[in-house]
Design a protein around this motif. Structure first.
Motif, PDB file in Angstrom:
ATOM      1  N   LEU A 197      16.359 -23.652  65.284  1.00 44.59           N
ATOM      2  CA  LEU A 197      16.049 -24.447  66.719  1.00 44.59           C
ATOM      3  C   LEU A 197      17.245 -24.896  67.336  1.00 44.59           C
ATOM      4  N   LYS A 214      19.013 -22.081  68.529  1.00 44.39           N
ATOM      5  CA  LYS A 214      18.560 -21.412  69.930  1.00 44.39           C
ATOM      6  C   LYS A 214      18.618 -22.030  71.045  1.00 44.39           C
ATOM      7  N   MET A 215      18.897 -23.718  71.030  1.00 48.25           N
ATOM      8  CA  MET A 215      19.095 -24.312  72.266  1.00 48.25           C
ATOM      9  C   MET A 215      20.375 -24.712  72.517  1.00 48.25           C
ATOM     10  N   LEU A 267      14.453 -32.229  72.220  1.00 50.36           N
ATOM     11  CA  LEU A 267      14.782 -30.933  72.708  1.00 50.36           C
ATOM     12  C   LEU A 267      14.074 -29.991  71.245  1.00 50.36           C
ATOM     13  N   ARG A 268      14.261 -30.511  70.199  1.00 52.19           N
ATOM     14  CA  ARG A 268      14.104 -29.634  68.828  1.00 52.19           C
ATOM     15  C   ARG A 268      12.556 -29.695  69.016  1.00 52.19           C
ATOM     16  N   THR A 300      11.848 -27.082  71.934  1.00 49.42           N
ATOM     17  CA  THR A 300      12.379 -25.617  71.421  1.00 49.42           C
ATOM     18  C   THR A 300      11.260 -25.065  70.400  1.00 49.42           C
ATOM     19  N   TYR A 301      10.865 -25.831  69.534  1.00 55.03           N
ATOM     20  CA  TYR A 301       9.871 -25.356  68.522  1.00 55.03           C
ATOM     21  C   TYR A 301       8.600 -24.733  69.237  1.00 55.03           C
ATOM     22  N   LEU A 306      15.780 -27.233  79.114  1.00 61.55           N
ATOM     23  CA  LEU A 306      14.601 -26.403  79.010  1.00 61.55           C
ATOM     24  C   LEU A 306      14.403 -25.365  79.914  1.00 61.55           C
ATOM     25  N   ALA A 359      16.749 -22.573  79.142  1.00 59.37           N
ATOM     26  CA  ALA A 359      16.211 -22.065  77.716  1.00 59.37           C
ATOM     27  C   ALA A 359      15.019 -21.249  78.017  1.00 59.37           C
ATOM     28  N   LEU A 394      13.888 -17.839  76.183  1.00 53.66           N
ATOM     29  CA  LEU A 394      12.860 -18.068  74.999  1.00 53.66           C
ATOM     30  C   LEU A 394      11.435 -17.671  75.339  1.00 53.66           C
TER      31      LEU A 394
END
Length: 140
Positions: free
Chosen positions: A62, A65-66, A85-86, A89-90, A127, A130, A134
């Motif tokens: 994670l 990815k971020m 953020l974790r 992102t998940y 986000l 992202a 994502l």
């Protein structure tokens, strides 16, 4: 499940992940502490457990990815922002059933409630960048 139950799940997951980040105690111990010290009747407990267990288990992936969207090193992040953020992102990666707008809104609300004064602006910015990668299919 009601949106409020999911919101409570995210709040408890944030508290648990923050605790894990700070103490490095076993996730099972933190999970037990959260479940036994909170009224779980209005919480989507299954979702809380999914968030907690999977964010902890997959945190390295994670974080990777971020990282491109942070504008700073992950270790420079405020621990509350990092936990938010974790979680987000998940959800963006693993819970495509949750619309990206909901993920972002919930993360912003967590940042407003638990983060520093302008945390929500930082979380929103990360986000927003992202999701272009994502959740590119959902954004089109």
């Amino acid at each position: 499940m009601k949106p409020q139950a999911r919101r409570l799940s995210r709040e408890l997951a944030l508290q648990a992940i923050y605790s894990w980040q700070m103490t490095k105690n076993p996730v099972e111990q933190i999970e037990l502490s959260i479940v036994t010290s909170n009224n779980m009747q209005k919480v989507d407990t299954e979702y809380f457990l999914e968030l907690l267990r999977n964010v902890v288990k997959d945190c390295a992936e994670l974080d990777k990815k971020m990282k491109p969207y942070l504008g700073r090193l992950p270790e420079e992040l405020d621990p509350v922002e990092f936990a938010i953020l974790r979680i987000a992102t998940y959800e963006l990666v693993a819970r495509i059933d949750v619309p990206f707008k909901v993920v972002i809104n919930e993360a912003i609300e967590l940042a407003k409630s638990f983060g520093a004064e302008d945390s929500h602006k930082f979380v929103n910015g990360v986000l927003d960048k992202a999701i272009k990668t994502l959740r590119k299919d959902e954004r089109s």
